[in-house]
Design an enzyme around this catalytic site. Sequence first.
Site, short mmCIF file in Angstrom:
data_model
loop_
_atom_site.label_atom_id
_atom_site.label_comp_id
_atom_site.label_asym_id
_atom_site.label_seq_id
_atom_site.Cartn_x
_atom_site.Cartn_y
_atom_site.Cartn_z
N HIS A 69 0.66 -1.06 0.16
CA HIS A 69 -0.10 -0.05 -0.02
C HIS A 69 1.04 1.16 -0.17
O HIS A 69 1.36 1.43 0.86
CB HIS A 69 -1.06 -0.12 1.29
CG HIS A 69 -1.98 -1.14 1.22
ND1 HIS A 69 -2.19 -1.87 2.17
CD2 HIS A 69 -2.55 -1.69 0.25
CE1 HIS A 69 -3.09 -2.89 1.92
NE2 HIS A 69 -3.43 -2.54 0.62
N GLU A 72 2.08 3.77 2.64
CA GLU A 72 2.80 3.52 4.06
C GLU A 72 4.23 3.80 4.02
O GLU A 72 5.14 2.75 3.98
CB GLU A 72 2.30 2.11 4.43
CG GLU A 72 0.88 1.79 4.46
CD GLU A 72 0.41 0.45 4.33
OE1 GLU A 72 -0.66 0.00 4.77
OE2 GLU A 72 1.54 -0.59 4.39
N ARG A 127 -3.26 4.62 -2.13
CA ARG A 127 -2.63 3.16 -1.45
C ARG A 127 -2.95 2.19 -2.46
O ARG A 127 -2.45 1.07 -2.28
CB ARG A 127 -3.76 2.67 -0.41
CG ARG A 127 -5.13 2.58 -0.39
CD ARG A 127 -5.83 2.28 0.89
NE ARG A 127 -6.55 1.00 0.68
CZ ARG A 127 -6.18 -0.01 1.61
NH1 ARG A 127 -5.55 0.08 2.77
NH2 ARG A 127 -6.85 -1.42 1.52
N HIS A 196 3.80 -3.70 6.45
CA HIS A 196 2.68 -2.83 6.20
C HIS A 196 2.84 -1.88 7.56
O HIS A 196 3.50 -1.91 8.30
CB HIS A 196 1.39 -3.50 6.40
CG HIS A 196 0.94 -4.49 5.33
ND1 HIS A 196 -0.16 -4.11 4.28
CD2 HIS A 196 1.63 -5.53 5.15
CE1 HIS A 196 -0.15 -5.35 3.56
NE2 HIS A 196 0.77 -6.11 3.83
N GLU A 270 2.28 -4.81 11.07
CA GLU A 270 2.03 -3.49 10.91
C GLU A 270 2.60 -2.77 11.74
O GLU A 270 2.57 -2.70 13.11
CB GLU A 270 0.31 -3.44 11.34
CG GLU A 270 -0.77 -4.04 10.38
CD GLU A 270 -1.01 -3.49 9.22
OE1 GLU A 270 -0.51 -2.04 9.01
OE2 GLU A 270 -1.81 -3.86 8.28
#
Lengths: 309, 93
Positions: A69, A72, A127, A196, A270
């Site tokens: 994405h 990020e 994204r 991510h 994440e």
Amino acid sequence: KERNSGSFNFGAFHTLDNLYNAIDLIVADYKSVVSKQQIGTSYEGRPIYVLKFSTGADRPGIWIDAGIHSREWVTQATALWTAHQLAFDYGKDTSVTSLLNKYDVFLLVVTNPDGYAYSHTANRMWRKTRSIKSGSRCVGVDPNRNWNAGFGGPGASADPCSDSYRGPSAESEVEVKTVANFIRSHGKIKGFVSIHSYSQLLLFPYGYKCTNPAHYTELNTVGKAAASALSALYGTQYTVGTICSTIYQASGGSIDWTYDIGIKYSFAFELRDTGRYGFLLPATQILPTAQETWLGIKKILEHVRDNPY
Amino acid sequence: EKTFVGEQVLRIKASSNEKMGLLQDLQSLTHLQLDFWTEPANPNIPVDVRIPFRSLQSVKAYLEYNNIDYTIMIEDLQVIINNEKEEMEFNER
């Protein structure tokens, strides 16, 4: 102009060209252990480069990717720092040295180069990919809903204008197909880590269904050990669990696909947020993020190294 | 280049599954053009949502009417983007 990887400013956000230049610098500085492979071309024609860390022939591999994405940015920055660290540590750090004496590591710093370039030039919040689909005014597909794992199921949108649009078919996005083809053709990838941001989670399959994977206990243990190693540096707390139980049901994700094709050690990070910035984490946070994440990644890599299957 | 002047990111804390359901209803109102940075799914994880300037008042009214707690995580998105851009230009130099 940065002349070698040692003088490159890893603590700043960079354009795609700068990131690609930095990749070249790392390759030039650590020729004996790192090489660059172009594994494909994005929808808009940008090269997709993977860094191969290898010290011998015919080894099993571990895959790491970042920035599927595009907005990020801290993930691409973290991956670049990780690339340099991995190369720098070989021959100095016993853990990395023993890893690279057994496994190849493939590191994709910018998984979605078109989206990354677009987020730098036209829409900071972009994204998706940048592919155009006939019959729709909206552009792009969410590349983490486009893998062939429960494709079209819950947690992905069929609306091309949605930010989580799954695409017309699994692997319709060349960026996804390129990685999937690479993994399939390699045939011996034993670990898969996707990076991510944000919200501090360490996830493992499944996301397209809410049942636990066969190796739940082991993956949960490894994930918790990785999160614990990560938090030792700055106290950043991660939640560990399956995608479905930790966040929400989401179909077409990469680590579900890799797990289902037999890559047992499939994880997604994440990365940290300071609770104030979300995707706009300040550049001062890049190095702490990368340093702590590296400790978590290393724990997973060590487990893969020590538990061949 | 798309700008984000006046756009805010709210951090919303749903204290129950019922309130989480109300946030999921909000998600279905596509005309508001909300960008959920974290999805409304688990009451333990706050929901962060980017809200276009023209939808701000409606969303805040909805949250307040339903007694759903929120804080402003980002006051003006464009300000942060501008800072980020300046910093990148400085580093380039």
